[in-house]
Design a protein around this motif. Structure first.
Motif, PDB file in Angstrom:
ATOM      1  N   ASP A 179      -0.523   3.429  -8.607  1.00 43.35           N
ATOM      2  CA  ASP A 179      -0.680   3.235  -7.159  1.00 43.35           C
ATOM      3  C   ASP A 179      -1.673   2.107  -6.866  1.00 43.35           C
ATOM      4  N   GLU A 188      -2.722   2.450  -1.082  1.00 40.08           N
ATOM      5  CA  GLU A 188      -1.673   3.476  -1.149  1.00 40.08           C
ATOM      6  C   GLU A 188      -2.328   4.848  -1.404  1.00 40.08           C
ATOM      7  N   LYS A 200      -2.065   8.118   0.898  1.00 41.27           N
ATOM      8  CA  LYS A 200      -1.522   9.393   0.414  1.00 41.27           C
ATOM      9  C   LYS A 200      -2.535  10.524   0.586  1.00 41.27           C
ATOM     10  N   SER A 246      -3.465   7.096  -9.728  1.00 42.89           N
ATOM     11  CA  SER A 246      -2.606   8.277  -9.581  1.00 42.89           C
ATOM     12  C   SER A 246      -3.363   9.544  -9.970  1.00 42.89           C
TER      13      SER A 246
END
Ligand code: KG4
Ligand code: ZN
Length: 352
Positions: free
Chosen positions: A160, A164, A168, A212
């Protein structure tokens, strides 16, 4: 040289008029936020259609604000990629059509190069070479910047992008979209360290990132809290979760940037892209850079997010490098969605 810049790589339609690559005569950004809001993210098909409706009025507004007539523009620069193809095509084709009608030079600009050059739109700017961190919604990379048009990639995210991850985590907290500014505000009212989220340094010698893991850790924490506690009592506030998430991301971004500068023996760094508007990141970069005797340059928040002034400025530098007699890009030039990634594995194949 007066350049009209056009940017339409994602969900903002932007146009700007910039003189001599540095003087912003106007910079108009029309946001599509309302159109995408119900979907919690950018819908490419909607984005293209919104650009179609916005492009002509946005360009007209940029020219009017600048007090520049169409026939007073010397050249046009438009984002060529990376980005959403349908979105890029609108701005890029519009730029080509204007350049054809006016019979003036035009140039396609790399969006990432545009972000790096945004730092030169401020009165105080770095000298070459310097090291830049680009942190946006689609990219997180470190570059050794040799000139306005030559940048060596030192590392990038393997999953990611930082922005981002902000988006999220905001969605996980049920706080809405786009998440960067929302998390920034929540974190401002919270305290980091009440829970501990992982800092992903990967290989400490390399300049790649991974976000991530922290995203999954935040998600797991929220799920666990929700499962264990029936009432809100005892749960960490959204503010504290956001503050710890932000601290973990910021720590890694700034550490890697400083290490990259030390490796290249650069005494100047820059932070650009949408995430560079983050208050904690700006604070931390200034403090850590000073501790290492490094000078940090950040564009003002309005120039961190997508804008067309950075595209016009980058176009200017490309045009300066070209032979004036051959300045017209071909009308067959095309947009591109992605820059090819280098292979993830850094291990060299064994030689026998
Ligand atoms: O550069 P940009 O406008 O567009 C891309 O090229 O992607 O960056 C947008 C990203 C989004 O993910 C947004 O959430 C993030 O930048 N962002 C922020 C802040 N403002 C925008 N992230 C952290 N803190 C902020 N204040
Ligand atoms: Zn961008």
């Amino acid at each position: 040289m007066i350049i009209l810049g056009i940017e339409s790589s994602c969900d903002d339609t932007a146009a700007a008029v910039v003189s001599q690559g540095v003087d912003i005569l106007s910079s108009v950004v029309s946001s599509q936020l309302e159109a995408h809001h119900p979907f919690g993210g950018v819908v490419p098909e909607i984005a293209s259609r919104e650009h179609m409706a916005a492009i002509a009025p946005v360009v007209e507004e940029a020219l009017q604000t600048a007090g520049v007539a169409f026939n007073e523009i010397d050249a046009i620069a438009a984002t060529m990629g990376p980005g959403l193809i349908g979105s890029l095509l609108v701005g890029f084709s519009f730029a080509k059509a204007c350049a054809f009608a006016l019979d003036i030079p035009w140039v396609g600009v790399n969006h990432l190069e545009g972000h790096v050059n945004s730092v030169f739109l401020e009165p105080d700017s770095p000298s070459f070479p310097f090291v830049a961190l680009l942190a946006s919604g689609g990219h997180t990379s470190i570059y050794h910047v040799v000139s306005h048009t030559r940048m060596e990639l030192m590392g990038q995210t393997r999953d990611d992008a930082a922005g981002e991850a902000y988006d999220k985590v905001s969605a996980m907290l049920g706080s809405g979209y786009p998440g960067g500014k929302i998390i920034d505000d929540l974190a401002h009212a919270g305290t980091p360290g009440k829970v501990s989220f992982p800092r992903s340094y990967l290989d400490k010698e390399a300049f790649d990132f991974s976000f991530s893991g922290i995203k999954t850790a935040v998600n797991r924490y929220i799920q666990m809290e929700t499962g264990q506690m029936e009432t809100d009592e005892g749960r960490l506030s959204k503010q504290d979760i956001a503050a710890e998430f932000q601290e973990a991301v910021t720590e890694v971004l700034v550490w890697k940037l400083i290490q990259a500068a030390l490796k290249k023996e650069c005494r100047q760094i820059a932070v650009v892209g949408g995430v560079a508007a983050n208050r904690r990141l700006r604070e931390r970069v200034a403090a850590d850079a000073a501790e290492h005797g490094i000078q940090a340059f950040l564009p003002s928040p309005s120039l961190c997010g997508d804008n067309a002034a950075m595209i016009a400025a980058t176009g200017y530098y490309h045009l300066l490098e070209q032979d004036p007699a051959r300045r017209k890009s071909g009308f067959d030039a095309d947009v591109f969605s992605k820059i090819p990634r280098p292979p993830i594995s850094k291990k060299r194949p064994k030689t026998s």
